[in-house]
Enzyme design. Structure first.
Site, PDB file in Angstrom:
ATOM      1  CE1 TYR A   1      -3.840   2.583   0.813  1.00  0.00           C
ATOM      2  CE2 TYR A   1      -2.093   3.213   2.748  1.00  0.00           C
ATOM      3  CZ  TYR A   1      -3.385   3.504   1.673  1.00  0.00           C
ATOM      4  OH  TYR A   1      -4.313   4.557   1.874  1.00  0.00           O
TER       5      TYR A   1
ATOM      6  CG  ASP B   1       5.575   3.645   0.884  1.00  0.00           C
ATOM      7  OD1 ASP B   1       6.241   4.246   1.880  1.00  0.00           O
ATOM      8  OD2 ASP B   1       4.607   3.417   0.264  1.00  0.00           O
TER       9      ASP B   1
ATOM     10  CE  LYS C   1       2.120   4.277   8.150  1.00  0.00           C
ATOM     11  NZ  LYS C   1       0.719   4.573   8.643  1.00  0.00           N
TER      12      LYS C   1
END
Ligand code: PLP
Length: 424
Positions: free
Chosen positions: A143, A238, A266
Site C-alpha cells: 500500500y 516506500d 509517520k
C-alpha cells in the site's frame, strides 16, 4: 446500556462515511464497535469508558518513542508560542531535513509534504518526468496511499494490466500500474520483458507492512536494485512505515540498498502530519520551482510538524534505543511462539525490529500477499476481541503490522503474553 464508545459511534456514523475518517479504524474486518479514545501516554491508550490498553498500533506507526513523549510535547508547546504556521521558509525545515539526511544519507535533497500518500504520489510523478516513461510496477499487497495509481489490484498473472481497485479510478490510469509478486523477482523480470516501452519506477515497501509484516527474502531487494539500474528505472523505497522503524536508517540501511527515491511519513512527523520524498539531487531538482514538475502544499513543512519530527528523530539516537526495541521484540516473539506451540495453534510470526504480524495459518511461511491471504481471518476476529477485552489494542485486521514503542517494557510484555495465552 451502550458504552460511551458505542454512543459516540452512533453519532459519528451520521457525520462520517462508515463513522470514521480512515477505513481500517471502522473494525470492519473484526466486527464490533470501534473504541473512542480520550488520551494516550507512553505505551498506553485510554478510552472514553475509562479502559486502559497496551497499544500496538502507535497511531499506525509514528509513536515509536511512545505517546506524549515529554520532549516532543515540550518542543510543540514552545513552537505554539511562536507560530502555528508561516506558509513561508523557516529554520525548523532545515532542522528536520538535516536530521533526516543524517539518518538516511541517500537522501541528498528532499521535499516535505503532509502525508505518506502525498509523498508516494509525488515521487511517482517525479519518476515519470525524470525517466519520460509512464508505467510503474508495484507489488501485490503493498500500500502506498490512496492515490489513483496505487489503488490497483494484483492481476493473477504478474504481467497483466492493472484493474482499478476502487470505483472512481480511471481505467486508463490504472492500466499504467503493473503488479508483481513480492519476493518473486521473476515476476518483475517478466513485466520488464513484456513492456519494451519501459517502466518509470518500481515502488516497494522494502519490508511489507500492509499485507501484515512480510520480510524480503535474501537477495530480493538487491535484485530489484540491479534490474532497475539495468533498465534505467527508478527504484522507489516506500519507507513511510519502515523509515526509522526497522532501523535508525530504515530498510535501506538494514539491507544496504540505495534507492533512487525514498518516501517517508509517520515517524518523520512524530505524531503530526508530515511526509517527505527525497533522493538523488539530479532527480529532485526537477521539482518546482527549480524544475518543471509541479508539487506544492499550503501546510508543507509546517513548524509544528517539523519540531515534532526533529525532536522524535533526535530521540532515536539515544544510546540503546534500537537495542531495547529489539530486546522487547525478541521477548514478545519468543513468548508468542511458546504459547502458540503449547496450545497447538499454528501460526507464522514475521518480525522486523519493532514491527510484526502473527498470521493464523497452516502455511509454513508467509512471504507474499497470496500466502498472507490464506490466514484464518475468522479466528483472528475472535482473537482480536479477546485481546481487546484483556487490555491489548492490536490493529483490527489480520493484514496489518503491530508496532511497539520504546515505552513497551516488562510490564507490557507480561500483560500482552497473558492476554495472548487466554485468547488462543
Ligand atoms: N505508504 C505506506 C507504506 C503506508 O503504510 C502508508 C499508510 O499507512 C502510506 C504510504 C500512506 O500514508 P498516509 O496514510 O500518511 O497518507
Amino acid at each position: 446500556m451502550p458504552s460511551k464508545s458505542e454512543q459516540l459511534f452512533e453519532i459519528s456514523k451520521q457525520l462520517f462515511p462508515g463513522g470514521v475518517n480512515s477505513p481500517v479504524r471502522a473494525f470492519k474486518s473484526v466486527g464490533g464497535t470501534p473504541l473512542f479514545f480520550e488520551s494516550a501516554s507512553g505505551a498506553y491508550l485510554h478510552d472514553v469508558d475509562k479502559n486502559k490498553y497496551v497499544d500496538y498500533i502507535g497511531s499506525w506507526g509514528p509513536m515509536i518513542c511512545g505517546h506524549k513523549h515529554p520532549q516532543v510535547i515540550k518542543g510543540i508547546k514552545e513552537m505554539c508560542d511562536k507560530a502555528l504556521s508561516f506558509g513561508a521558509c523557516h529554520e525548523y525545515e532545515i532542522l528536520l531535513a538535516r536530521a533526516v539526511q543524517t539518518l538516511m544519507p541517500n537522501i541528498e535533497m528532499l521535499r516535505f509534504v503532509s502525508s505518506g500518500t502525498e509523498a508516494c504520489m509525488s515521487a511517482i510523478r517525479l519518476a515519470r518526468a525524470f525517466t519520460r516513461k509512464n508505467k510503474i510496477i508495484k507489488f501485490s499487497g503493498c500500500y502506498h496511499g490512496h492515490f489513483d495509481s496505487f489503488l490497483v489490484q494484483a492481476g493473477s498473472g504478474a504481467a497483466t494490466f492493472g484493474l482499478p481497485d476502487s470505483p472512481g479510478v480511471v481505467k486508463d490510469l490504472a492500466s499504467q500500474t503493473l503488479t508483481a509478486e513480492f519476493n518473486d523477482i521473476q515476476s518483475v523480470i517478466n513485466i520488464f520483458n513484456s513492456h519494451p516501452e519501459g517502466i518509470a519506477a518500481v515502488i516497494v515497501e522494502p519490508v511489507v507492512g500492509n499485507a501484515g509484516c512480510i520480510l524480503p527474502e535474501a537477495g530480493f531487494l538487491q535484485n530489484l536494485r540491479s534490474i532497475c539500474s539495468e533498465y534505467q528505472t527508478l527504484l522507489v523505497f516506500d519507507e513511510v512505515m519502515t523509515g526509522f522503524r526497522v532501523s535508525k536508517g530504515g530498510a535501506q540501511e538494514l539491507y544496504d540498498i540505495k534507492p533512487d527515491l525514498t518516501t517517508l511519513g509517520k515517524i518523520i512527523g512524530g505524531g503530526l502530519p508530515v511526509g517527505a520524498y527525497g533522493g538523488k539531487k539530479e532527480i529532485m531538482e526537477l521539482i518546482a520551482p527549480s524544475g518543471p514538475v509541479y508539487q506544492a502544499g499550503t501546510l508543507s513543512g509546517n513548524p509544528l510538524g517539523m519540531i515534532a519530527g526533529a525532536t522524535t528523530l533526535s530521540l532515536l539516537s539515544e544510546k540503546g534505543f534500537y537495542d531495547n526495541l529489539e530486546d522487547y521484540g525478541k521477548n514478545l516473539e519468543k513468548g508468542i511462539r511458546e504459547i502458540a506451540f503449547k496450545k497447538g495453534v499454528p501460526i507464522v510470526l514475521n518480525r522486523c525490529g519493532s514491527m510484526l504480524s502473527v498470521f493464523f495459518t497452516q502455511e509454513p511461511r508467509v512471504i507474499n500477499y497470496k500466502q498472507a491471504k490464506k490466514s484464518n481471518t475468522e479466528f483472528f476476529a475472535k482473537f482480536y476481541h479477546s485481546m481487546l477485552k484483556q487490555g491489548v489494542y492490536l490493529p483490527p485486521s489480520q493484514f496489518e503490522a503491530w508496532f511497539f514503542s520504546a515505552k513497551h517494557g516488562d510490564k507490557e510484555l507480561e500483560i500482552t503474553l497473558k492476554a495472548f495465552e487466554k485468547s488462543l
